[in-house]
Design a protein around this motif. Structure first.
Motif, PDB file in Angstrom:
ATOM      1  N   LEU A  18       0.816  -1.207   0.000  1.00 30.49           N
ATOM      2  CA  LEU A  18       0.000   0.000   0.000  1.00 30.49           C
ATOM      3  C   LEU A  18       0.851   1.260   0.000  1.00 30.49           C
ATOM      4  CD1 LEU A  18      -2.778  -1.073   2.502  1.00 30.49           C
ATOM      5  CD2 LEU A  18      -3.033  -0.737   0.041  1.00 30.49           C
ATOM      6  N   ASP A  19       2.054   1.141   0.521  1.00 33.11           N
ATOM      7  CA  ASP A  19       2.983   2.263   0.587  1.00 33.11           C
ATOM      8  C   ASP A  19       3.852   2.327  -0.663  1.00 33.11           C
ATOM      9  OD1 ASP A  19       4.188   4.492   1.869  1.00 33.11           O
ATOM     10  OD2 ASP A  19       5.868   3.209   2.447  1.00 33.11           O
ATOM     11  N   GLY A  20       3.539   1.557  -1.669  1.00 30.37           N
ATOM     12  CA  GLY A  20       4.321   1.593  -2.895  1.00 30.37           C
ATOM     13  C   GLY A  20       5.546   0.716  -2.846  1.00 30.37           C
ATOM     14  N   GLY A  21       5.572  -0.235  -1.922  1.00 36.05           N
ATOM     15  CA  GLY A  21       6.696  -1.158  -1.855  1.00 36.05           C
ATOM     16  C   GLY A  21       7.845  -0.670  -1.000  1.00 36.05           C
ATOM     17  N   GLY A  22       7.751   0.526  -0.472  1.00 38.75           N
ATOM     18  CA  GLY A  22       8.824   1.042   0.379  1.00 38.75           C
ATOM     19  C   GLY A  22       8.572   0.687   1.820  1.00 38.75           C
ATOM     20  N   ALA A  23       9.116   1.478   2.693  1.00 33.52           N
ATOM     21  CA  ALA A  23       8.867   1.279   4.123  1.00 33.52           C
ATOM     22  C   ALA A  23       7.388   1.509   4.390  1.00 33.52           C
ATOM     23  CB  ALA A  23       9.713   2.252   4.936  1.00 33.52           C
ATOM     24  N   ALA A  24       6.863   0.848   5.368  1.00 32.83           N
ATOM     25  CA  ALA A  24       5.435   0.949   5.678  1.00 32.83           C
ATOM     26  C   ALA A  24       5.060   2.388   5.993  1.00 32.83           C
ATOM     27  CB  ALA A  24       5.094   0.055   6.855  1.00 32.83           C
ATOM     28  N   ALA A  25       3.913   2.809   5.475  1.00 28.91           N
ATOM     29  CA  ALA A  25       3.406   4.150   5.743  1.00 28.91           C
ATOM     30  C   ALA A  25       3.155   4.301   7.234  1.00 28.91           C
ATOM     31  CB  ALA A  25       2.119   4.373   4.963  1.00 28.91           C
ATOM     32  N   PRO A  26       3.602   5.401   7.830  1.00 30.49           N
ATOM     33  CA  PRO A  26       3.458   5.547   9.284  1.00 30.49           C
ATOM     34  C   PRO A  26       2.012   5.547   9.765  1.00 30.49           C
ATOM     35  CG  PRO A  26       4.288   7.573   8.279  1.00 30.49           C
ATOM     36  CD  PRO A  26       4.269   6.526   7.207  1.00 30.49           C
ATOM     37  N   GLU A  27       1.067   5.918   8.904  1.00 30.12           N
ATOM     38  CA  GLU A  27      -0.329   5.884   9.340  1.00 30.12           C
ATOM     39  C   GLU A  27      -0.924   4.486   9.291  1.00 30.12           C
ATOM     40  OE1 GLU A  27      -0.366   6.859   4.951  1.00 30.12           O
ATOM     41  OE2 GLU A  27       0.755   7.576   6.672  1.00 30.12           O
ATOM     42  N   ARG A  28      -0.201   3.524   8.730  1.00 28.72           N
ATOM     43  CA  ARG A  28      -0.714   2.157   8.618  1.00 28.72           C
ATOM     44  C   ARG A  28       0.004   1.182   9.542  1.00 28.72           C
ATOM     45  NH1 ARG A  28      -4.139   1.520   4.329  1.00 28.72           N
ATOM     46  NH2 ARG A  28      -4.009   3.089   2.722  1.00 28.72           N
ATOM     47  N   LEU A  29       1.192   1.507   9.973  1.00 27.46           N
ATOM     48  CA  LEU A  29       1.967   0.598  10.809  1.00 27.46           C
ATOM     49  C   LEU A  29       2.797   1.405  11.790  1.00 27.46           C
ATOM     50  CD1 LEU A  29       3.045  -2.327  11.357  1.00 27.46           C
ATOM     51  CD2 LEU A  29       4.826  -1.830   9.689  1.00 27.46           C
ATOM     52  N   HIS A  30       2.719   1.016  13.029  1.00 24.55           N
ATOM     53  CA  HIS A  30       3.547   1.662  14.056  1.00 24.55           C
ATOM     54  C   HIS A  30       4.224   0.569  14.867  1.00 24.55           C
ATOM     55  CE1 HIS A  30       5.007   4.434  17.016  1.00 24.55           C
ATOM     56  NE2 HIS A  30       4.582   3.601  17.943  1.00 24.55           N
ATOM     57  N   GLU A  31       5.492   0.740  15.100  1.00 25.63           N
ATOM     58  CA  GLU A  31       6.233  -0.215  15.923  1.00 25.63           C
ATOM     59  C   GLU A  31       6.827   0.517  17.113  1.00 25.63           C
ATOM     60  OE1 GLU A  31       8.765  -3.030  13.845  1.00 25.63           O
ATOM     61  OE2 GLU A  31       7.930  -2.315  11.959  1.00 25.63           O
ATOM     62  N   THR A  32       6.481   0.045  18.296  1.00 20.43           N
ATOM     63  CA  THR A  32       7.094   0.626  19.489  1.00 20.43           C
ATOM     64  C   THR A  32       8.475   0.028  19.711  1.00 20.43           C
ATOM     65  OG1 THR A  32       6.066  -1.015  20.934  1.00 20.43           O
ATOM     66  CG2 THR A  32       4.915   1.095  20.664  1.00 20.43           C
ATOM     67  N   GLY A  33       8.747  -1.069  19.005  1.00 19.34           N
ATOM     68  CA  GLY A  33      10.038  -1.716  19.159  1.00 19.34           C
ATOM     69  C   GLY A  33      10.244  -2.149  20.594  1.00 19.34           C
ATOM     70  N   ARG A  34      11.453  -2.061  21.048  1.00 18.13           N
ATOM     71  CA  ARG A  34      11.778  -2.496  22.407  1.00 18.13           C
ATOM     72  C   ARG A  34      11.295  -1.520  23.476  1.00 18.13           C
ATOM     73  NH1 ARG A  34      14.839  -7.014  22.062  1.00 18.13           N
ATOM     74  NH2 ARG A  34      15.958  -7.315  20.117  1.00 18.13           N
ATOM     75  N   ALA A  35      10.770  -0.387  23.040  1.00 20.05           N
ATOM     76  CA  ALA A  35      10.242   0.587  24.000  1.00 20.05           C
ATOM     77  C   ALA A  35       8.847   0.221  24.481  1.00 20.05           C
ATOM     78  CB  ALA A  35      10.219   1.977  23.374  1.00 20.05           C
ATOM     79  N   GLY A  36       8.228  -0.793  23.906  1.00 14.94           N
ATOM     80  CA  GLY A  36       6.850  -1.140  24.241  1.00 14.94           C
ATOM     81  C   GLY A  36       6.612  -1.400  25.713  1.00 14.94           C
ATOM     82  N   HIS A  37       7.492  -2.158  26.341  1.00 14.22           N
ATOM     83  CA  HIS A  37       7.294  -2.476  27.758  1.00 14.22           C
ATOM     84  C   HIS A  37       7.489  -1.237  28.625  1.00 14.22           C
ATOM     85  CE1 HIS A  37       6.725  -6.671  26.974  1.00 14.22           C
ATOM     86  NE2 HIS A  37       7.850  -6.703  26.283  1.00 14.22           N
TER      87      HIS A  37
END
Length: 147
Positions: A18-37
């Motif tokens: 949906l993002d044109g094959g690049g990195a995921a569009a920020p409005e469609r995917l969010h990763e908290t990564g290791r900061a989640g906890h």
């Protein structure tokens, strides 16, 4: 939502598509990564109405993903979470946090020191708040899984 939970790699590929094959569009995917906890710990201190980091309802028959089954936030829960985060500034999120207490409560991500953790978490908080506000604006549900 259930299909994405059952096939997370496919879901991520769809976001990239949906993002044109690049990195995921920020409005469609969010990763908290290791900061989640860390974010989860900080947000629990403020009694938010919705578990925005780890999700609310388990998706039935979705299986387990490392840290439990995928969960979701309904559009109404996304709105409630976005409103709560809008009312809570990054400074208020970490106000009064004892860095040693934070480090004792959750494993800090690699490279984070006790002293820097509250400041680093507030940056991740801003990104999460922006993501939820965008999802709420478009009345989107959010699929949450922790890997």
């Amino acid at each position: 939502m259930r299909r994405a939970a059952a096939e997370p790699d496919r879901a991520r590929a769809r976001v990239a598509e949906l993002d044109g094959g690049g990195a995921a569009a920020p409005e469609r995917l969010h990763e908290t990564g290791r900061a989640g906890h860390v974010l989860g710990f900080l947000l629990r201190r403020h009694a938010l109405p919705v578990a925005v980091v780890h999700g609310e309802d388990e998706l039935p028959d979705a299986g387990d993903r490392c840290y439990g089954p995928p969960r979701c936030l309904t559009p109404e829960q996304v709105r409630a979470g976005a409103d709560a985060l809008t009312a809570l500034s990054p400074g208020a999120l970490v106000d009064g946090v004892d860095p040693a207490e934070l480090a004792a409560a959750v494993a800090l991500p690699a490279g984070w020191t006790e002293e820097d953790a509250p400041h680093l978490a507030s940056g991740h908080y801003r990104a999460l708040a922006d993501f939820l506000r965008t999802a709420a604006r478009y009345r989107q549900a959010v699929l949450v899984w922790t890997e």
